[in-house]
Design a protein around this motif. Structure first.
Motif, PDB file in Angstrom:
ATOM      1  N   ILE A 197       1.007  -1.339   0.045  1.00 44.66           N
ATOM      2  CA  ILE A 197      -0.091   0.039  -0.002  1.00 44.66           C
ATOM      3  C   ILE A 197       0.931   1.127   0.119  1.00 44.66           C
ATOM      4  O   ILE A 197       0.557   2.315  -0.758  1.00 44.66           O
ATOM      5  CB  ILE A 197      -0.970  -0.156   1.403  1.00 44.66           C
ATOM      6  CG1 ILE A 197      -1.765  -1.226   1.246  1.00 44.66           C
ATOM      7  CG2 ILE A 197      -1.853   0.973   1.274  1.00 44.66           C
ATOM      8  CD1 ILE A 197      -2.409  -1.531   0.011  1.00 44.66           C
TER       9      ILE A 197
ATOM     10  N   LEU B 225       2.194   2.826  -3.203  1.00 41.97           N
ATOM     11  CA  LEU B 225       1.129   3.471  -4.349  1.00 41.97           C
ATOM     12  C   LEU B 225       1.462   5.123  -3.932  1.00 41.97           C
ATOM     13  O   LEU B 225       1.680   5.647  -2.830  1.00 41.97           O
ATOM     14  CB  LEU B 225      -0.135   3.333  -4.025  1.00 41.97           C
ATOM     15  CG  LEU B 225      -0.942   1.759  -3.906  1.00 41.97           C
ATOM     16  CD1 LEU B 225      -2.090   1.662  -3.261  1.00 41.97           C
ATOM     17  CD2 LEU B 225      -0.950   1.692  -5.624  1.00 41.97           C
TER      18      LEU B 225
ATOM     19  N   ILE C  13       0.148   7.789  -1.048  1.00 47.87           N
ATOM     20  CA  ILE C  13      -0.237   7.166   0.370  1.00 47.87           C
ATOM     21  C   ILE C  13       1.028   6.893   1.302  1.00 47.87           C
ATOM     22  O   ILE C  13       1.909   6.165   0.833  1.00 47.87           O
ATOM     23  CB  ILE C  13      -1.002   5.809   0.076  1.00 47.87           C
ATOM     24  CG1 ILE C  13      -2.021   6.202  -0.948  1.00 47.87           C
ATOM     25  CG2 ILE C  13      -1.227   5.117   1.348  1.00 47.87           C
ATOM     26  CD1 ILE C  13      -3.103   4.881  -0.980  1.00 47.87           C
TER      27      ILE C  13
ATOM     28  N   ALA D 228      -0.775   6.764 -14.776  1.00 51.79           N
ATOM     29  CA  ALA D 228      -0.983   5.777 -13.929  1.00 51.79           C
ATOM     30  C   ALA D 228      -0.709   6.550 -12.570  1.00 51.79           C
ATOM     31  O   ALA D 228      -1.368   6.516 -11.377  1.00 51.79           O
ATOM     32  CB  ALA D 228      -0.076   4.518 -13.943  1.00 51.79           C
TER      33      ALA D 228
ATOM     34  N   VAL E  22      -3.304   8.841 -11.529  1.00 53.38           N
ATOM     35  CA  VAL E  22      -4.681   8.144 -10.986  1.00 53.38           C
ATOM     36  C   VAL E  22      -4.411   7.647  -9.613  1.00 53.38           C
ATOM     37  O   VAL E  22      -5.257   7.952  -8.677  1.00 53.38           O
ATOM     38  CB  VAL E  22      -5.069   6.990 -11.922  1.00 53.38           C
ATOM     39  CG1 VAL E  22      -6.060   6.445 -11.410  1.00 53.38           C
ATOM     40  CG2 VAL E  22      -5.633   7.595 -13.336  1.00 53.38           C
ATOM     41  N   PHE E  23      -3.158   7.040  -9.407  1.00 58.75           N
ATOM     42  CA  PHE E  23      -2.881   6.631  -8.121  1.00 58.75           C
ATOM     43  C   PHE E  23      -2.954   7.497  -7.060  1.00 58.75           C
ATOM     44  O   PHE E  23      -3.426   7.481  -5.904  1.00 58.75           O
ATOM     45  CB  PHE E  23      -1.517   5.607  -8.188  1.00 58.75           C
ATOM     46  CG  PHE E  23      -1.691   4.184  -8.765  1.00 58.75           C
ATOM     47  CD1 PHE E  23      -3.016   3.611  -8.885  1.00 58.75           C
ATOM     48  CD2 PHE E  23      -0.642   3.956  -9.640  1.00 58.75           C
ATOM     49  CE1 PHE E  23      -2.981   2.562  -9.660  1.00 58.75           C
ATOM     50  CE2 PHE E  23      -0.693   2.691 -10.321  1.00 58.75           C
ATOM     51  CZ  PHE E  23      -1.802   1.975 -10.375  1.00 58.75           C
TER      52      PHE E  23
ATOM     53  N   ALA F 195      -4.140  10.609  -7.050  1.00 55.56           N
ATOM     54  CA  ALA F 195      -5.668  11.075  -6.976  1.00 55.56           C
ATOM     55  C   ALA F 195      -6.618  10.161  -6.013  1.00 55.56           C
ATOM     56  O   ALA F 195      -6.951  10.724  -5.099  1.00 55.56           O
ATOM     57  CB  ALA F 195      -6.449  11.471  -8.329  1.00 55.56           C
ATOM     58  N   VAL F 196      -6.471   8.879  -6.406  1.00 55.53           N
ATOM     59  CA  VAL F 196      -7.145   8.169  -5.576  1.00 55.53           C
ATOM     60  C   VAL F 196      -6.679   8.133  -3.982  1.00 55.53           C
ATOM     61  O   VAL F 196      -7.385   8.009  -3.111  1.00 55.53           O
ATOM     62  CB  VAL F 196      -7.432   6.590  -6.077  1.00 55.53           C
ATOM     63  CG1 VAL F 196      -8.436   5.656  -5.367  1.00 55.53           C
ATOM     64  CG2 VAL F 196      -7.957   6.594  -7.552  1.00 55.53           C
ATOM     65  N   GLY F 197      -5.485   7.562  -4.119  1.00 54.93           N
ATOM     66  CA  GLY F 197      -4.910   7.436  -2.830  1.00 54.93           C
ATOM     67  C   GLY F 197      -5.053   8.785  -1.670  1.00 54.93           C
ATOM     68  O   GLY F 197      -5.407   8.806  -0.691  1.00 54.93           O
TER      69      GLY F 197
END
Lengths: 330, 501, 158
Positions: free
Chosen positions: B33, B36, B39, B394, B397-398, B400-402
């Motif tokens: 985790i 990513l 994070i 990628a 996106v990671f 942003a989501v993280g």
């Protein structure tokens, strides 16, 4: 699904493709079943691992056991708890979005010039679940062992410092109200991290502080801190030595921190009733009581109807204290 | 001998098959985790927290410790590979680590980070076991004036982070401090520079700022002109550190461990300082300071060791006093409380198995990381060969989501873009983001401790110079300024001159 | 470019002066500066703002010395810049109303607009792959409470 016929943008097509793939995965026969038919999201407007979060998780675990569906905790600490509360206020009132909030909920209306939500109108109270006595601690280096002597000492030495975890926090308001009723002239010193406030209290740079029991415990055991009183209505179960402030003649000094569960306004009454009833069972459960007691919180149940009545009273009470504490509106 | 028997007791508890498994599981999940982008360790621990609720107290703490170390290592991996630090200390690792990666030396950078962390972890574990009590006493001595002095020291030494103009480094620090002041004022509640945006009440989010200043700005840089097909310019040369690498790293690892251990016990975000100080020290001691910022392995070994040692010793005040030195320790306390344990001196006495079990598991956790990550180094390094045209979406996106998972707050994402633009502009103008980021973290501490000191002393500034620890630290700062910075300025200017000539 | 001042350095100095000036000005006009005993909320940003202005002037002054660096600065194209900076914003705007999965798809597609090698098929594949990966990791792996499809889509019966 409604779609415009004709020219379909590749972007839209791809969105749809992905949407369908996952829709199949996520599809569940949710529709018209008995509540709760799916996971419940409980928004906790405090960061993960904070005291309020610990309380929320305890209650949520029990609630989920009894309701038979997972309750997912969503920590939304942004904007002094306002963002989290606002999210619930604007959520679909279907019982699948709940709010677990602390005293800050009642303090906010008086503390902020504008709130994006209406504390009374936008929420349906579900039930109050806790009462958390704040203890008044002083460093043992002062060599004082009761409240009366401390008040006398503080009057003789105006300008003592008291610590809190921020302007308008329940710790600050308890300290300021004590300052007011006991007629002291103390300075408020806010801290971002409670840990530093505690260290400064133990060292004696700060003379007193209201705070929940667990962080005090190691220092009480080590003989560094002395507890003089408690902001609760009764002696707390986890530390019966702490006399309530009312016992010292400060008649209306009842300022425990407390937590309650709320739903968006318009949530069906049947759902509120079911949640309320379940929370009452939890509040009566001795095992939960013991677990909460271990983290310095007493279970204290008030029904949806009682909470509805209590809210405006508490909001008014804290508005008055904020005025006394002379906290500028933010 | 008591120490050994205590450690033995702890080992016994930590190496039961079940606990070993939890430790391993924690380290694996933490790494996966934490790797990513966006994070950092705090977010990873917060996210994985619920996994541990059902375990018994020791197992849950052991697993969390595993997650913590794993996440830290995962975060360093991201910093080295794609220059997106998830926490302040990883920003230091990124300075030279990412340069190494671009030169095809991601393998040695990652390996030395793992080895350094392991050695630092081992040293710090013994330190924790040996010195928990006296160190705790020191931590309690740190009041507002002491913090003021410590932060001043940190900021002054951070000038060494820059490999360009000193004036610009100072300007970057000032900019960082100013951005740190955004939000409601702690003392008066007055909103500062928030322009009515509620989300800004608590200030800018650190991770959002780090992703913007480092990650987004880096992507923009890489997409200039003719776009490179992949991140590594040269061929990947060797996955393991060479003998010369190891030799160059060994002293930095030990120095870093010492610095990290000492600073890790201080409450209130001192941990970020450890990596920065370790980096400054290495640069100062180096024969060729101009190599720093261009892929010097010492610049990875020192800070990474400091970071890990600090992570270890930060457990001391948490376990013995219940004082969290950083947000992760606050989470740990939350877990202990949920388990019905109140951290404090009584834990070591009443539950020695738990106390020493956690300490022993720190070492076991570090061991696991080494075992887990050395074989993975090749995989991570090869990740850089992914075509950049696929990599940057990628990363976006990671990130942003993280980021969104941390606070569930869309506003943080808008901040990312804003700081991305700022980061790019600053890069174009030769300002460096690392001192800015450090100042952003430390600026509020500086202001708080200054104002709090003056409140405690009722306006008398002498409180800053009359308390022994604070006086010593301030004297050290002056010394650094006088002895180090002056010749340093001259030397640096020569370096600049050489560059421009 | 053979101008006698170093444009880059002058810009750097100006940037410092603008940022420092902004904070300093905001501080004095909107915040109390306070007293020595009780430093006000405006004091610290005002002081640091002034320092930054001074540093900015210093940087600018040094730039007036003729500089030899005549290499043209290279910038990223406007399209790339816009696409990269837009993608986090797009995610932020879409994640609540549309849900996690569509938000990831859109974000990835916007991001790929920045590359000059991208082709439609590759972009779509990448978006789909990222969506599946993120949903698997965040929603299923980590149990993130975010709905995969938001209220806006739910209304259409997804």
């Amino acid at each position: 699904m409604r779609l415009k016929s004709g020219n379909l943008h590749p972007l839209g097509l791809c969105g749809l493709l992905a949407a369908f793939t996952v829709a199949v995965l996520a599809a569940s026969p949710a529709a018209a079943q008995e509540y709760p038919a799916k996971d419940i999201r409980m928004i906790v407007p405090f960061s993960a691992g904070s005291g309020a979060d610990a309380a929320a998780r305890q209650i949520a675990t029990r609630l989920s056991e009894k309701l038979g569906k997972p309750i997912i905790i969503d920590n939304m600490p942004a904007g002094n708890t306002i963002v989290g509360a606002d999210t619930v206020a604007k959520a679909t009132p279907d019982g699948y979005t709940l709010l677990f909030h602390a005293t800050q909920f009642i303090v906010s209306p008086a503390l902020f010039k504008t709130l994006p939500y209406d504390t009374i109108k936008d929420f349906e109270p579900v039930a109050r679940v806790t009462s958390q006595s704040l203890l008044l601690a002083i460093p043992t280096t002062l060599k004082i062992d009761n409240l009366k002597d401390f008040v006398a000492y503080a009057k003789k030495n105006p300008g003592l410092n008291y610590a809190s975890t921020g302007l308008g926090s329940s710790l600050h308001l308890a300290g300021a109200y004590f300052d007011h009723v006991a007629g002291l002239k103390a300075n408020h010193i806010p801290y971002k991290a409670a840990a530093q406030a505690l260290a400064d209290l133990v060292r004696g740079d700060v003379a007193y502080m209201f705070y929940p029991y667990p962080p005090f415990k190691p220092h009480i055991d080590a003989g560094k801190l002395k507890i003089l009183g408690s902001s609760g209505a009764e002696k707390p179960a986890f530390f019966p030595e702490a006399q309530p402030m009312t016992a010292f003649g400060y008649k209306d000094f009842v300022l425990p921190a407390w937590h309650a569960v709320y739903a968006p306004a318009g949530t069906p009454k049947a759902i509120i009733d079911k949640l309320d009833k379940t929370l009452k069972e939890i509040a009566d459960d001795p095992e939960t009581r013991a677990k909460m007691s271990a983290i310095g919180i007493d279970l204290y149940y008030a029904s949806s109807a009682e909470l509805k009545k209590l809210l405006p009273q508490e909001i008014e009470k804290y508005a008055r204290i904020i005025e006394i504490a002379d906290v500028p509106k933010q | 001998m008591e120490l050994l028997s205590n450690l033995a007791l702890g080992m016994e508890a930590a190496v039961t098959p079940a606990n070993l498994m939890y430790c391993f599981l924690g380290a694996v999940l933490g790494t996966l985790i934490g790797v990513l982008p966006g994070i950092g360790p705090t977010a990873t621990v917060a996210m994985l927290l619920p996994l541990t609720f059902t375990l018994d107290p020791l197992a849950s703490l052991i697993m969390l410790a595993g997650i913590y170390y794993g996440a830290q290592y995962g975060g360093s991996t991201t910093a080295i590979l794609i220059n997106v630090p998830g926490e302040a200390s990883a920003a230091v690792t990124a300075l030279d680590g990412h340069q190494m990666a671009r030169q095809g030396r991601a393998g040695p950078a990652l390996a030395i980070a793992a080895i350094g962390s392991f050695i630092a972890g081992t040293l710090a574990t013994f330190l924790v076991a040996l010195m928990a009590k006296p160190l705790t006493a020191v931590a309690l001595e740190f009041g507002p004036p002491e913090y003021f002095a410590l932060v001043t020291l940190g900021l002054i030494s951070s000038v060494a982070l820059a490999h360009g103009s000193i004036v610009k480094a100072l300007a970057a620090i000032a900019i960082g401090i100013l951005f740190g002041t955004v939000g409601a004022d702690l003392y008066t509640g007055a909103p500062r520079f928030t322009f009515g945006v509620i989300e800004l009440t608590n200030g800018f989010d650190f991770v959002a700022m780090a992703i913007g200043l480092f990650g987004i700005a880096e992507i923009l840089r890489n997409l200039e002109g003719t776009q490179a097909t992949s991140l590594v310019a040269k061929k990947i040369s060797g996955l393991m550190p060479t003998r010369a690498d190891l030799k160059a790293s060994i002293s930095p690892i030990f120095r870093g461990s010492l610095i990290g251990s000492a600073i890790g016990i201080l409450p209130g975000g001192g941990a970020a300082l450890a990596s920065f100080l370790a980096y400054s020290v290495e640069k100062k001691l180096s024969d060729q300071p101009e190599r720093f910022g261009r892929g010097a392995i010492e610049g990875v070994a020192g800070p990474e060791s400091a970071n890990n040692a600090g992570a270890q010793t930060s457990f001391i005040p948490m376990l013995t006093l219940g004082i969290p030195t950083n947000p992760i320790m606050a989470l740990m306390i939350g877990v202990m409380m949920i388990q019905g344990i109140i951290p404090g001196p009584s834990v070591a006495v009443e539950q020695p198995t738990l106390f020493w079990g956690v300490i022993a598991s720190m070492w076991v956790g570090n061991m696991m990381l080494l075992v887990l990550n050395l074989p993975l180094v090749g995989l991570w390094a090869r990740l850089l060969l992914v075509p950049y045209s696929m990599m940057f979406p990628a990363i976006l996106v990671f990130s942003a989501v993280g980021l969104y998972t941390i606070n569930s707050n869309s506003f943080d994402l808008y901040t990312v873009s804003m700081f991305g633009l700022l980061g790019y502009v600053l890069y174009k103008l030769d300002f460096e983001p690392a001192p800015l980021l450090l100042a952003f973290v430390l600026g509020p501490m500086l202001e708080d401790s200054l104002r709090r000191s003056l409140m405690l002393s009722q306006g008398d500034p002498s409180i800053l110079f009359t308390r022994p620890i604070s006086a010593t630290l301030l004297a050290a700062t002056l010394l650094i300024l006088a002895v180090a910075v002056l010749p340093f300025v001259r030397k640096k200017r020569e370096v600049i001159f050489e560059e421009e000539a | 470019m053979s101008s006698r001042v170093n444009v880059k350095e002058v810009t750097a100095g100006l940037l410092c002066i603008v940022i420092g000036g902004f904070f300093a000005l905001q501080s004095v006009t909107t915040l109390p500066i306070g007293s020595a005993r009780q430093i006000g909320p405006g004091y610290f940003p005002f002081a640091v703002g002034l320092i930054l202005i001074a540093l900015g002037i210093l940087i600018g002054l040094r730039a007036v010395q003729p500089a030899e660096s005549s290499d043209r600065m290279q910038f990223v194209s406007v399209r790339t810049m816009l696409a990269i900076l837009a993608s986090p914003v797009v995610f932020g705007l879409s994640v609540r109303p549309l849900g996690l999965a569509p938000a990831i798809v859109i974000t990835a597609l916007v991001a790929t607009l920045a590359g000059n090698r991208a082709n439609v098929v590759q972009s779509l594949l990448l978006a789909a792959g990222l969506t599946i990966f993120c949903v698997a990791v965040f929603s299923y792996g980590l149990g993130l409470s975010l709905p995969l499809f938001g209220p806006l889509l739910a209304r259409f019966g997804v």
